[in-house]
Design a protein around this motif. Sequence first.
Motif, mmCIF file in Angstrom:
data_model
loop_
_atom_site.group_PDB
_atom_site.id
_atom_site.type_symbol
_atom_site.label_atom_id
_atom_site.label_comp_id
_atom_site.label_asym_id
_atom_site.label_seq_id
_atom_site.Cartn_x
_atom_site.Cartn_y
_atom_site.Cartn_z
ATOM 1 N N ALA A 298 0.833 -1.202 0.000
ATOM 2 C CA ALA A 298 0.000 0.000 0.000
ATOM 3 C C ALA A 298 0.869 1.255 0.000
ATOM 4 O O ALA A 298 0.566 2.234 -0.698
ATOM 5 C CB ALA A 298 -0.933 -0.013 1.210
ATOM 6 N N LEU A 299 1.961 1.238 0.786
ATOM 7 C CA LEU A 299 2.840 2.416 0.838
ATOM 8 C C LEU A 299 3.499 2.657 -0.515
ATOM 9 O O LEU A 299 3.659 3.802 -0.936
ATOM 10 C CB LEU A 299 3.888 2.246 1.948
ATOM 11 N N CYS A 300 3.876 1.575 -1.203
ATOM 12 C CA CYS A 300 4.425 1.726 -2.568
ATOM 13 C C CYS A 300 3.366 2.307 -3.497
ATOM 14 O O CYS A 300 3.629 3.234 -4.262
ATOM 15 C CB CYS A 300 4.830 0.369 -3.138
ATOM 16 N N LEU A 301 2.197 1.733 -3.412
ATOM 17 C CA LEU A 301 1.119 2.055 -4.358
ATOM 18 C C LEU A 301 0.787 3.544 -4.339
ATOM 19 O O LEU A 301 0.611 4.168 -5.385
ATOM 20 C CB LEU A 301 -0.119 1.244 -3.970
ATOM 21 N N VAL A 302 0.697 4.109 -3.148
ATOM 22 C CA VAL A 302 0.272 5.507 -3.034
ATOM 23 C C VAL A 302 1.442 6.467 -2.949
ATOM 24 O O VAL A 302 1.251 7.670 -3.128
ATOM 25 C CB VAL A 302 -0.651 5.724 -1.807
ATOM 26 N N GLY A 303 2.644 5.944 -2.670
ATOM 27 C CA GLY A 303 3.738 6.860 -2.358
ATOM 28 C C GLY A 303 4.795 7.008 -3.415
ATOM 29 O O GLY A 303 5.502 8.010 -3.461
ATOM 30 N N GLU A 304 4.941 6.007 -4.283
ATOM 31 C CA GLU A 304 6.094 6.025 -5.183
ATOM 32 C C GLU A 304 5.644 6.027 -6.635
ATOM 33 O O GLU A 304 5.072 5.049 -7.107
ATOM 34 C CB GLU A 304 6.970 4.793 -4.925
ATOM 35 N N PRO A 305 5.921 7.126 -7.349
ATOM 36 C CA PRO A 305 5.544 7.149 -8.769
ATOM 37 C C PRO A 305 6.191 5.996 -9.522
ATOM 38 O O PRO A 305 5.622 5.445 -10.445
ATOM 39 C CB PRO A 305 6.088 8.498 -9.256
ATOM 40 N N GLY A 306 7.390 5.589 -9.102
ATOM 41 C CA GLY A 306 8.081 4.495 -9.785
ATOM 42 C C GLY A 306 7.857 3.147 -9.151
ATOM 43 O O GLY A 306 8.632 2.224 -9.377
ATOM 44 N N ALA A 307 6.794 3.019 -8.344
ATOM 45 C CA ALA A 307 6.545 1.752 -7.664
ATOM 46 C C ALA A 307 6.363 0.635 -8.678
ATOM 47 O O ALA A 307 5.913 0.860 -9.807
ATOM 48 C CB ALA A 307 5.293 1.871 -6.788
ATOM 49 N N ASP A 308 6.724 -0.570 -8.247
ATOM 50 C CA ASP A 308 6.708 -1.734 -9.129
ATOM 51 C C ASP A 308 5.300 -2.332 -9.156
ATOM 52 O O ASP A 308 5.006 -3.313 -8.489
ATOM 53 C CB ASP A 308 7.743 -2.733 -8.610
ATOM 54 N N VAL A 309 4.421 -1.678 -9.934
ATOM 55 C CA VAL A 309 3.023 -2.106 -10.003
ATOM 56 C C VAL A 309 2.731 -2.675 -11.391
ATOM 57 O O VAL A 309 2.985 -2.019 -12.401
ATOM 58 C CB VAL A 309 2.053 -0.931 -9.729
#
Lengths: 358, 358
Positions: A298-309
């Motif tokens: 969740a922290l990646c999803l909302v926090g990192e534009p470059g998150a590995d989604v």
Amino acid sequence: MSRTDTTPRAPAPPDRARVEEAAWWLSDRVVRTPVLNSPAIDRLAGVRVLLKAENLQTGGSYKMRGAMLAVGRLAAAGHTGVVAQSTGNHAVAVALAAARHGLRATVVLPVDAASTKVARARAAGARVVLAGTTLDERLATARQMGDAEGLPLIDAYDHPDVVAGQGTASLELIEEAERLGTPLDALVVPVGGGGGVAGACLAADGRPVDVYGVEPVGCDSLARSLVAGRPTPVAPAPTIADGLRPTCVGELPFAVLRDTVRGVVRVDDDQIAEAFRLLLLDLKVLTEPSGAAGLAGALCLVGEPGADVVGRPGAGAVGRSGRRRADYRTVGVVLTGGNVEADLVARLATRQWEGVAA
Amino acid sequence: MSRTDTTPRAPAPPDRARVEEAAWWLSDRVVRTPVLNSPAIDRLAGVRVLLKAENLQTGGSYKMRGAMLAVGRLAAAGHTGVVAQSTGNHAVAVALAAARHGLRATVVLPVDAASTKVARARAAGARVVLAGTTLDERLATARQMGDAEGLPLIDAYDHPDVVAGQGTASLELIEEAERLGTPLDALVVPVGGGGGVAGACLAADGRPVDVYGVEPVGCDSLARSLVAGRPTPVAPAPTIADGLRPTCVGELPFAVLRDTVRGVVRVDDDQIAEAFRLLLLDLKVLTEPSGAAGLAGALCLVGEPGADVVGRPGAGAVGRSGRRRADYRTVGVVLTGGNVEADLVARLATRQWEGVAA
């Protein structure tokens, strides 16, 4: 049927109604775990984060939900014993559910299972069999024992009761968020065999909620399966999240997920360890690393534009929520379990954890 | 008055009605923390144990309740700032409550305060002053600063709003136990200055519930005061429970406790450490040692014929519950807080804790 009937209805393909019926049947058989929130985690995430504390569930994980449902049905059908295999929490849950229903349980765990989980399964009265280190080895042993003794096998995720049962945790979270006046835009659930996240998709059906799975880097069978369009195995990489290492997402979960899940977030062990510490020292609850993975995602999803989604192919930029990721206001997370060794707690709490040996 | 009024009523001597009014005013201002239960802890205790998880409260302790009430009243009276002193949790709570009400907070902590607590008070925007290691040193500093700047002092326990506010945690637990169909026979609360256990006695007034305080061995001002019939200071011994080391029980709490508390259980650091581990690894919640002391006391109370229990003189063998200790069926415990350093968590979790240096 009254809620105190001992017979859940006959199996049917899992859908939202099945999850709702499971929630009703389970409502006085499992703990209605609290939904927690932390101002510090909200600040860090930049959105409201609602955390469903299934680590406080009986048996220490949300696996109790599916196990109670599946064992309840088998008990009602006249079975006197069951067999199950898992890396730990499903085995503990089946052991406890069988004890509640007066059935014998045989559970197959890997030889390197967390000793906490082995001890809990034994304490619940189950016969514990240790077999190999891979899913295939455990499954072969479990099937062999089931066939030899005429015992039905309760799969850890490829089972309609397990999918529906695990989905009830998500349904309670979705409903509680609505009650609080902060309905979920997204819901994030860790992925082992995919039963929990498939249940989440069914629970969210018909609501504007985007559902995401979280997989450890290198244990990303669901992400690869979504791209390939069919269940795709991986050789699971080492990870601190011992519950998220199945070789392949289950057939039944994938049949649900291929058309419903919004995407998969891949997280590394450092992100999981940091989420574990936040949950422990700020929220004051103990999760196992697999149980903390949802918050990491969740922290990646909302926090990192470059998150590995990895988005589901064809899902487009905007999902059921009608929002882009950057516009989510409230995100739900299922903290799936809390069965972890004291030594690992100590190392993670003090950041003296140097990763899992390959 | 509607619950959204910002003005709690004027001070009055604390009684049960005061606690009920506080509960009503606080109901949308603090977290209604869950009541938790563990089959393993029940088995160990031989009774049903219901645990009020105030470690999950905003600010990490039940001190938020009294602080919100006291600061709310001062804000309504037109004050623009407050001062408080404590070993930590009351200071954090006053800092947070002041921030919520738009007041400036000055909080005085000992120079050896847990860094977690100092950081939390600062994060809430308070001015933090470190002064000495004893209550007298902190109190002198706080009074001096209050006088110099015209700021009212919110005492950590000798204050009617603090007693009533802390009592609301017990009231919620008592009511939830009734709702569950397992009303409390006894209620066990850790004792620092006695505000929380005095609030518990007020909350239990008129009900068949025996209320016990828990003190670390050598920090037993309440036990000695009950015997002496007046507040009796001690030179507090070293203990892992840093929140339970005031020199003397407060005047106001003692005025309540002298006629109402059933007794005091004395526990040593090993018992507190064992309760901490049970709560962490079995119940899956993080408490600070002071917050785990209630469970340590409850386990002594119901489990050990030779437990170190000091009854209130004149209370007789049977209290309000109408039961002897050996006949209790349900015991409530307030888990008062969870603000603890990661290093201490690691040492306690792995039993690598060798006591506090004298």
